[in-house]
Design an enzyme around this catalytic site. Sequence first.
Site, PDB file in Angstrom:
ATOM      1  N   LEU A  10       0.788  -1.197   0.151  1.00 18.47           N
ATOM      2  CA  LEU A  10       0.289   0.012   0.116  1.00 18.47           C
ATOM      3  C   LEU A  10       0.886   1.295   0.023  1.00 18.47           C
ATOM      4  O   LEU A  10       0.564   2.320  -0.907  1.00 18.47           O
ATOM      5  CB  LEU A  10      -0.936   0.032   1.277  1.00 18.47           C
ATOM      6  CG  LEU A  10      -2.074  -0.992   1.159  1.00 18.47           C
ATOM      7  CD1 LEU A  10      -2.816  -0.945   2.552  1.00 18.47           C
ATOM      8  CD2 LEU A  10      -2.991  -0.799  -0.121  1.00 18.47           C
ATOM      9  N   GLU A  30       8.678  -4.780  -7.077  1.00 17.84           N
ATOM     10  CA  GLU A  30       8.154  -5.604  -6.144  1.00 17.84           C
ATOM     11  C   GLU A  30       8.545  -6.943  -6.190  1.00 17.84           C
ATOM     12  O   GLU A  30       8.554  -7.436  -7.381  1.00 17.84           O
ATOM     13  CB  GLU A  30       6.682  -5.537  -6.286  1.00 17.84           C
ATOM     14  CG  GLU A  30       5.833  -6.389  -5.419  1.00 17.84           C
ATOM     15  CD  GLU A  30       6.120  -6.713  -4.005  1.00 17.84           C
ATOM     16  OE1 GLU A  30       6.096  -5.587  -3.239  1.00 17.84           O
ATOM     17  OE2 GLU A  30       6.336  -7.750  -3.719  1.00 17.84           O
ATOM     18  N   GLN A 107      -6.894  -5.069   1.388  1.00 17.76           N
ATOM     19  CA  GLN A 107      -5.524  -4.936   0.528  1.00 17.76           C
ATOM     20  C   GLN A 107      -5.387  -5.601  -0.541  1.00 17.76           C
ATOM     21  O   GLN A 107      -5.072  -5.224  -1.718  1.00 17.76           O
ATOM     22  CB  GLN A 107      -4.322  -5.227   1.781  1.00 17.76           C
ATOM     23  CG  GLN A 107      -3.260  -4.614   1.272  1.00 17.76           C
ATOM     24  CD  GLN A 107      -2.067  -4.926   2.386  1.00 17.76           C
ATOM     25  OE1 GLN A 107      -2.571  -4.693   3.567  1.00 17.76           O
ATOM     26  NE2 GLN A 107      -0.990  -4.874   2.147  1.00 17.76           N
ATOM     27  N   LEU A 131      15.036  -5.783  -5.117  1.00 16.30           N
ATOM     28  CA  LEU A 131      16.307  -5.079  -4.668  1.00 16.30           C
ATOM     29  C   LEU A 131      17.250  -5.951  -4.027  1.00 16.30           C
ATOM     30  O   LEU A 131      16.935  -6.446  -2.963  1.00 16.30           O
ATOM     31  CB  LEU A 131      15.866  -3.838  -3.845  1.00 16.30           C
ATOM     32  CG  LEU A 131      17.125  -2.971  -3.269  1.00 16.30           C
ATOM     33  CD1 LEU A 131      17.661  -1.997  -4.623  1.00 16.30           C
ATOM     34  CD2 LEU A 131      16.646  -2.187  -2.087  1.00 16.30           C
ATOM     35  N   TYR A 205     -12.593 -10.398  18.314  1.00 19.01           N
ATOM     36  CA  TYR A 205     -11.275 -10.642  19.276  1.00 19.01           C
ATOM     37  C   TYR A 205     -11.914 -12.083  20.141  1.00 19.01           C
ATOM     38  O   TYR A 205     -12.585 -11.922  20.738  1.00 19.01           O
ATOM     39  CB  TYR A 205     -10.831  -9.534  19.945  1.00 19.01           C
ATOM     40  CG  TYR A 205     -10.434  -8.527  19.250  1.00 19.01           C
ATOM     41  CD1 TYR A 205      -9.093  -8.562  18.639  1.00 19.01           C
ATOM     42  CD2 TYR A 205     -11.013  -7.308  18.681  1.00 19.01           C
ATOM     43  CE1 TYR A 205      -8.613  -7.478  17.807  1.00 19.01           C
ATOM     44  CE2 TYR A 205     -10.756  -6.451  18.061  1.00 19.01           C
ATOM     45  CZ  TYR A 205      -9.250  -6.461  17.533  1.00 19.01           C
ATOM     46  OH  TYR A 205      -9.001  -5.392  16.969  1.00 19.01           O
ATOM     47  N   ASP A 285       4.916   0.294   6.827  1.00 15.76           N
ATOM     48  CA  ASP A 285       5.597  -0.504   7.874  1.00 15.76           C
ATOM     49  C   ASP A 285       7.058  -0.557   8.048  1.00 15.76           C
ATOM     50  O   ASP A 285       7.668  -0.855   8.843  1.00 15.76           O
ATOM     51  CB  ASP A 285       5.301  -2.210   7.710  1.00 15.76           C
ATOM     52  CG  ASP A 285       3.834  -2.483   8.080  1.00 15.76           C
ATOM     53  OD1 ASP A 285       3.065  -1.460   8.278  1.00 15.76           O
ATOM     54  OD2 ASP A 285       3.407  -3.724   7.837  1.00 15.76           O
ATOM     55  N   GLY A 294      -7.218  -0.898  15.409  1.00 19.11           N
ATOM     56  CA  GLY A 294      -7.605   0.339  15.121  1.00 19.11           C
ATOM     57  C   GLY A 294      -7.549   0.592  13.756  1.00 19.11           C
ATOM     58  O   GLY A 294      -7.997   1.572  13.039  1.00 19.11           O
TER      59      GLY A 294
HETATM   60  C1  LIG Z   1      -1.990 -10.920   7.949  1.00 20.24           C
HETATM   61  C2  LIG Z   1      -1.983  -9.443   7.925  1.00 20.24           C
HETATM   62  C3  LIG Z   1      -3.192  -8.605   8.550  1.00 20.24           C
HETATM   63  C4  LIG Z   1      -3.426  -7.384   8.728  1.00 20.24           C
HETATM   64  N1  LIG Z   1      -4.498  -6.783   8.945  1.00 20.24           N
HETATM   65  C5  LIG Z   1      -4.510  -5.557   9.029  1.00 20.24           C
HETATM   66  C6  LIG Z   1      -5.698  -4.682   9.275  1.00 20.24           C
HETATM   67  O1  LIG Z   1      -7.046  -5.436   9.658  1.00 20.24           O
HETATM   68  N2  LIG Z   1      -5.532  -3.421   9.545  1.00 20.24           N
HETATM   69  C7  LIG Z   1      -4.530  -2.694   9.241  1.00 20.24           C
HETATM   70  O2  LIG Z   1      -4.616  -1.530   9.299  1.00 20.24           O
HETATM   71  N3  LIG Z   1      -3.235  -3.388   8.840  1.00 20.24           N
HETATM   72  C8  LIG Z   1      -3.454  -4.555   8.927  1.00 20.24           C
HETATM   73  N4  LIG Z   1      -1.884  -5.189   8.427  1.00 20.24           N
HETATM   74  C9  LIG Z   1      -1.137  -4.340   8.439  1.00 20.24           C
HETATM   75  C10 LIG Z   1      -0.936  -4.022   6.994  1.00 20.24           C
HETATM   76  O3  LIG Z   1      -0.920  -4.776   5.856  1.00 20.24           O
HETATM   77  C11 LIG Z   1       0.292  -2.870   6.739  1.00 20.24           C
HETATM   78  O4  LIG Z   1       0.417  -1.967   7.573  1.00 20.24           O
HETATM   79  C12 LIG Z   1       0.443  -2.347   5.502  1.00 20.24           C
HETATM   80  O5  LIG Z   1       0.428  -3.585   4.513  1.00 20.24           O
HETATM   81  C13 LIG Z   1       1.673  -1.772   5.132  1.00 20.24           C
HETATM   82  O6  LIG Z   1       1.899  -1.599   3.880  1.00 20.24           O
HETATM   83  P1  LIG Z   1       3.444  -1.386   3.298  1.00 20.24           P
HETATM   84  O7  LIG Z   1       3.032  -1.174   1.720  1.00 20.24           O
HETATM   85  O8  LIG Z   1       4.311  -0.549   4.231  1.00 20.24           O
HETATM   86  O9  LIG Z   1       4.017  -2.833   3.442  1.00 20.24           O
HETATM   87  P2  LIG Z   1       3.708  -4.395   2.518  1.00 20.24           P
HETATM   88  O10 LIG Z   1       2.141  -4.398   2.306  1.00 20.24           O
HETATM   89  O11 LIG Z   1       4.096  -5.489   3.462  1.00 20.24           O
HETATM   90  O12 LIG Z   1       4.561  -4.301   1.164  1.00 20.24           O
HETATM   91  C14 LIG Z   1       5.956  -4.464   1.382  1.00 20.24           C
HETATM   92  C15 LIG Z   1       6.185  -5.046   0.017  1.00 20.24           C
HETATM   93  O13 LIG Z   1       7.742  -4.651   0.000  1.00 20.24           O
HETATM   94  C16 LIG Z   1       8.181  -5.827  -0.874  1.00 20.24           C
HETATM   95  N5  LIG Z   1       9.556  -5.992  -0.697  1.00 20.24           N
HETATM   96  C17 LIG Z   1      10.328  -6.222   0.416  1.00 20.24           C
HETATM   97  N6  LIG Z   1      11.532  -6.240   0.484  1.00 20.24           N
HETATM   98  C18 LIG Z   1      11.727  -6.061  -0.948  1.00 20.24           C
HETATM   99  C19 LIG Z   1      12.836  -5.941  -1.809  1.00 20.24           C
HETATM  100  N7  LIG Z   1      14.044  -6.162  -1.347  1.00 20.24           N
HETATM  101  N8  LIG Z   1      12.577  -5.895  -3.183  1.00 20.24           N
HETATM  102  C20 LIG Z   1      11.561  -5.681  -3.592  1.00 20.24           C
HETATM  103  N9  LIG Z   1      10.334  -5.862  -2.976  1.00 20.24           N
HETATM  104  C21 LIG Z   1      10.373  -6.016  -1.718  1.00 20.24           C
HETATM  105  C22 LIG Z   1       7.363  -7.020  -0.111  1.00 20.24           C
HETATM  106  O14 LIG Z   1       7.275  -8.166  -1.019  1.00 20.24           O
HETATM  107  C23 LIG Z   1       5.847  -6.503   0.075  1.00 20.24           C
HETATM  108  O15 LIG Z   1       4.913  -6.714  -0.911  1.00 20.24           O
HETATM  109  C24 LIG Z   1      -2.132  -6.602   8.355  1.00 20.24           C
HETATM  110  C25 LIG Z   1      -0.952  -7.286   8.015  1.00 20.24           C
HETATM  111  C26 LIG Z   1      -0.992  -8.719   7.947  1.00 20.24           C
HETATM  112  C27 LIG Z   1       0.116  -9.371   7.544  1.00 20.24           C
END
Ligand SMILES: Cc1cc2nc3c(=O)[nH]c(=O)nc-3n(C[C@H](O)[C@H](O)[C@H](O)COP(=O)(O)OP(=O)(O)OC[C@H]3O[C@@H](n4cnc5c(N)ncnc54)[C@H](O)[C@@H]3O)c2cc1C
Length: 495
Positions: A10, A30, A107, A131, A205, A285, A294
């Site tokens: 995201l 990605e 998502q 990367l 929960y 993240d 939340g």
């Molecule tokens: C099972 C689960 C349930 C969740 N439920 C909730 C919820 O209900 N509500 C909520 O707010 N949040 C929830 N979250 C958290 C939420 O998904 C994250 O906060 C959000 O996805 C963060 O987005 P992001 O883009 O920072 O990270 P991510 O969505 O984790 O994306 C990071 C991406 O980077 C890629 N990546 C990593 N290293 C490399 C590299 N070296 N080269 C290329 N690509 C790479 C990974 O493959 C990944 O696709 C949940 C998470 C999980 C795992």
Amino acid sequence: MTVLVVGGGLSGLSTAMFMALHGAPPLLIERHPTTSVHPKARGQFPHVMEALRVAGVDEQVTAASPPDGEFRIIRAVSLNGPVLQEIMTESPDFSALSQAPWANVSQERMEPILVDRARELGADLRFNTELVSFEQHENGITARLRNLATGEEEETEVDYLVAADGHRSPIREKLGIELIGRGVLGEGTGTLFEADLGHRQVLCYLLNSDLPGGAGVLVSTDVPGRYAVGVSSTDSPKDWVQIIRTATGIPDLEPKVLDLPHGRSQTTHGVAERFSEGRIHLVGDAARLMPPTGAFGGNTAIMDGFHLAWKLAMVTRGEAGPGLLASHDPERRPYSKIIADQQLLLFSQRGRPDLADDPALPKPVQPVSALFFGCRQLGGAIIADPGDPGDLWEDPAQPTGRPGVRAPYVKLRNGSTTDLLGRGFVLLTGYHAYRDIIAKIEVHVLDEPEFFRAYGISPEGATLVRPDFVIAWRSRGFAPEELEKAWRAVLDWQA
Ligand SMILES: Cc1cc2nc3c(=O)[nH]c(=O)nc-3n(C[C@H](O)[C@H](O)[C@H](O)COP(=O)(O)OP(=O)(O)OC[C@H]3O[C@@H](n4cnc5c(N)ncnc54)[C@H](O)[C@@H]3O)c2cc1C
């Protein structure tokens, strides 16, 4: 100038989409072949829908949401009860603060919408691409990329790198940036299943000694009849059917356990000690981890992109100085700390009674609407009012219009203030003489008394709003020279 966004979740997709919208489409890589196959984060808050509207995808997101219906959040022994606590039966009513609706897209469905729009706007998105390594030097970053389908590697030079690489964030790790917080609070595993549970929209929960670890969570997805279940156990349970029967409270249920890798997850609380290191900026993240209680994780990830993208776009297009990017840390990190602490508080209240009496837990932010609309981005690319006390949030129902806060939503005769924002810098004023002072600023002359009240200016005054809806500067009276100074100070911002 070029920007490499690492990670197609995201935060990365949002950064790429909004950068492309602002005329500076980046390269995004990605490592997975597709977007997420798990529902993961679910739900879009109204302030996030406002941002998505700027990119023109809000209607698609609304259309992808499951049909309206009750969405309950409960604490219970099982889905069928007994219910220990009704936490929420409907979304809070924020209609006085925003015209945007709530949405409830996972998502899994959200990411393809962002991919399509980012590509449509010209971003270069490459899946199956990893990367491998990077080196930051004075003039840029050398990045080594690997195509995971062919094994081919290439080296590329970029000016800036966005670390959107998720909770483990190899980039954050390599930079030696620590997470400050409580650390790992729990571990668990989960699966998706399908069953006829009467299309309930629920987040439950579970506190149940028959579940591995004695606790878990059951949540509906946006596919009718599909649910996710998770338990607080580090071992991979063998009998998911029995767990699902316990979690639902239906002993003869015949669920279909979906054949996807069973996710293992950690619940962690920690905010990166710095969000930027030279030309590298952390989002999502990679920048902060918090318990999911939340639902700010996915929402804040999208908003990180919204707040960082215009800065990257203006810097790479040569319209702002590189110092502007250093405002990412002082603007997003204090906010992240507030959000992560509030989710920790909810986590302790909803799922961890053992933590609930800890006197070191943060106090709740009141009113809760402040978390959505009232947090201020101070210490960054804004010109604070003289004597600003530096408080980090305010009650959005009593707007002050101070620099650093989200521009208040005010209904106008035709539309609203929010309709006027998002594509560039905007000056909201009651005074025609402000027109044409700075060609690049769009000027809107308004005469509604509610507008002057909410923005704390007189009809001769003006408020400068950034592309991310944050108030950059205001003047209570006519001050064209101050406007020019403020505009340059924001664009040439230095830490
Ligand atoms: C099972 C689960 C349930 C969740 N439920 C909730 C919820 O209900 N509500 C909520 O707010 N949040 C929830 N979250 C958290 C939420 O998904 C994250 O906060 C959000 O996805 C963060 O987005 P992001 O883009 O920072 O990270 P991510 O969505 O984790 O994306 C990071 C991406 O980077 C890629 N990546 C990593 N290293 C490399 C590299 N070296 N080269 C290329 N690509 C790479 C990974 O493959 C990944 O696709 C949940 C998470 C999980 C795992």
